[in-house]
Enzyme design. Structure first.
Site, PDB file in Angstrom:
ATOM      1  N   ASP A   1       0.846  -1.193   0.000  1.00 45.93           N
ATOM      2  CA  ASP A   1       0.000   0.000   0.000  1.00 45.93           C
ATOM      3  C   ASP A   1       0.882   1.243   0.000  1.00 45.93           C
ATOM      4  OD1 ASP A   1      -2.139   1.678   0.078  1.00 45.93           O
ATOM      5  OD2 ASP A   1      -2.968   0.912   1.959  1.00 45.93           O
ATOM      6  N   GLY A   2       1.179   1.747  -1.202  1.00 43.28           N
ATOM      7  CA  GLY A   2       2.044   2.915  -1.341  1.00 43.28           C
ATOM      8  C   GLY A   2       1.344   4.077  -2.016  1.00 43.28           C
ATOM      9  N   LYS A   3       0.195   3.807  -2.641  1.00 39.79           N
ATOM     10  CA  LYS A   3      -0.597   4.847  -3.311  1.00 39.79           C
ATOM     11  C   LYS A   3       0.272   5.731  -4.189  1.00 39.79           C
ATOM     12  CE  LYS A   3      -4.302   4.702   0.138  1.00 39.79           C
ATOM     13  NZ  LYS A   3      -3.780   3.716   1.085  1.00 39.79           N
ATOM     14  N   ARG A   4       1.147   5.115  -4.972  1.00 37.87           N
ATOM     15  CA  ARG A   4       2.042   5.860  -5.829  1.00 37.87           C
ATOM     16  C   ARG A   4       1.320   6.370  -7.073  1.00 37.87           C
ATOM     17  NH1 ARG A   4       4.702   5.230  -1.528  1.00 37.87           N
ATOM     18  NH2 ARG A   4       6.949   4.883  -1.558  1.00 37.87           N
TER      19      ARG A   4
ATOM     20  N   ASP B   1      -2.430   9.897   1.616  1.00 32.30           N
ATOM     21  CA  ASP B   1      -3.124   8.808   2.293  1.00 32.30           C
ATOM     22  C   ASP B   1      -4.058   9.435   3.320  1.00 32.30           C
ATOM     23  OD1 ASP B   1      -3.762   6.162   3.478  1.00 32.30           O
ATOM     24  OD2 ASP B   1      -2.030   5.534   2.304  1.00 32.30           O
TER      25      ASP B   1
END
Lengths: 310, 310
Positions: free
Chosen positions: A108-111, B113
């Site tokens: 989960d890095g939401k890059r 996030d």
């Protein structure tokens, strides 16, 4: 993760079927919330190498408990990045340990970035020479379709997966995601793109390499999104600490109990501190609280959703 | 970066005034494009520690050239992350080296996030114990206002800055950013939030802690956004390799030539490979190409924009 692997969708579907549940355990190590037995000798805030090793120990012990029970784990990169390079090393070690225990790893890095920078991010986390070798990565769609394509290309080449943020679980997710354009909310526009890529890459499971993050805290939208993205795995956060229940996530599954995984982070990994478990486990038996919380969530999902048909 | 520092806006404005230009040099080390004199002994693709050290050397040599010329640099995290933990160590070293040379560092990570995870990202890159200690960070707004607030809080507490993605420079930026809701495009909605936080934190420079990324490749929108966000610094990518010229970015500046910084990555750091410089610099004098390209960009901005008034 050799390229000759079956697709991510295939591996995820098989793991869900084998475990007979779709739980992903979120690995969000927060120093202040770790069991006291782990942190009592943990040094000063600036002692990042020591803390990183304790994060790795904490995560490994969780993996030892949950690997016979659940199909996947979801490490949250922010907490590892907070410790700098030693934290990133700990993350790589945790991912390798999860793989040794046959757990899939959704990082989960939401890059998100453009062009060759997006390629670099995809390569960093999913590529052949990746130091981390995740099975899947979460990505952010704001920069548009050409910013996601390099991730999609790498994911398909590497039999990896993506989860694109569609409808997030936080209250403020509505700020932009719920704006209405052309009679549809923004997140529905994003969902259309996700479904397009998912359909293109769908395999014998019926699902493709590109999934969507759809928060459990928006019950009605979750059902709509299941319909709107029939080829996309849904990664559903918000269970437990964020307030969503098994009933709330029922609409995320297909008629076979497949097609979605439900994440729980704090409710499982910090179960030792949950009020309803007070006094039930000795401080040095926090792992038993993790196990109890995992089993409880699995039972709830089996009782209240199609997961019971797995 | 002690908290008693002047605000990021103050420091950026002062640096722009001192250098009499608003150029940020993008540090995007791509292995294949580095000067051959640096990579000829660079080992195999898996030799990440060696490559990371070469990235750090490359960036340090660029900083040696540009620090008397420009106010700030913008390292692109993806390329450092690609090398794993040694890459992240190299990034920390490059940032420290830039600070020693009085350059401001805008870290391009496009993080985002929710809740305590956003706090962790803010702390990781801007916090008191940050291993990287950037002056500012780029962030992604898709997750909504409550996902940005922890970044805003940390930035203000730490006299740091943020640049929120508003209108990105890639063609596909239009996919979602240009969707029209309530008679305004999505990016204008984001801009309203940015302006709100910027106005709240505005100091004697007239600008606040929260700026916006606004691509140089959308000339008309750039002028609109300058008007719509009078308290926000604009970080303008897309100059050079992506096609935008000095004339294109003229609308980003206020009447004093302040309020915007213009980034150039490949056009400066890989100037040794630019066609128009062919044969002008010996292979081991690639740094002179970097200097020539930087001076050329500064001259063009001074000639074609309000920057000439600085």
């Amino acid at each position: 993760m050799p390229v000759s692997n079956p697709s991510f969708s295939h591996r995820l579907s098989a793991a869900v079927a084998r475990c007979r549940n779709p739980v992903t355990v979120g690995l969000d190590p927060r120093w202040e919330q770790l069991p006291a037995v782990l942190t009592s000798g943990g040094g000063s805030a600036s002692d990042r190498a020591v803390r990183a090793e304790i994060y790795a120990t904490f995560c490994r012990e969780i993996l030892d408990v949950v690997h016979p029970l659940v199909p996947a784990v979801k490490p949250q990169m922010a907490f590892f990045e907070q410790l700098g390079p030693p934290g990133m090393t700990a993350l790589a070690n945790v991912i390798a340990y999860a793989h040794e225990r046959d757990l899939l790893v959704i990082l989960d890095g939401k890059r998100g970035d453009i062009g060759s920078t997006a390629e670099a991010y995809a390569d960093a986390y999913l590529g052949a020479n990746s130091p981390w070798q995740a099975d899947a990565l979460t990505v952010n769609p704001y920069l548009g379709d050409d910013s996601l394509e390099p991730f999609v290309t790498t994911a398909r080449q590497r039999a990896a997966g993506l989860f694109v943020l569609v409808k997030t679980s936080n209250p403020g997710g509505a700020t932009f995601q719920d704006l209405v354009a052309d009679n549809r909310k923004l997140f529905r526009h994003v969902a259309e793109h996700v479904e397009h890529w998912a359909a293109q890459s769908a395999d014998e499971t019926g699902y493709g390499a590109v999934g969507a993050v759809t928060g459990a805290t928006y019950v009605e939208e979750l059902g709509e999104l299941r319909q709107a993205m029939p080829h996309s795995w849904l990664l559903v956060p918000g269970y437990g600490s964020q307030g969503a229940t098994a009933k709330d996530v029922a609409a995320a599954f297909d008629s076979n109990g497949q097609g979605a995984v439900v994440n729980n982070s704090r409710g499982i990994i910090f179960a030792h501190a949950r009020r309803e478990y007070a006094g039930r486990f000795a401080p040095d038996q926090w792992q038993r609280a993790v196990e109890a919380a995992t089993r409880e969530m699995i039972d709830q999902l089996r009782a209240e959703t199609n997961v019971g048909r797995l």
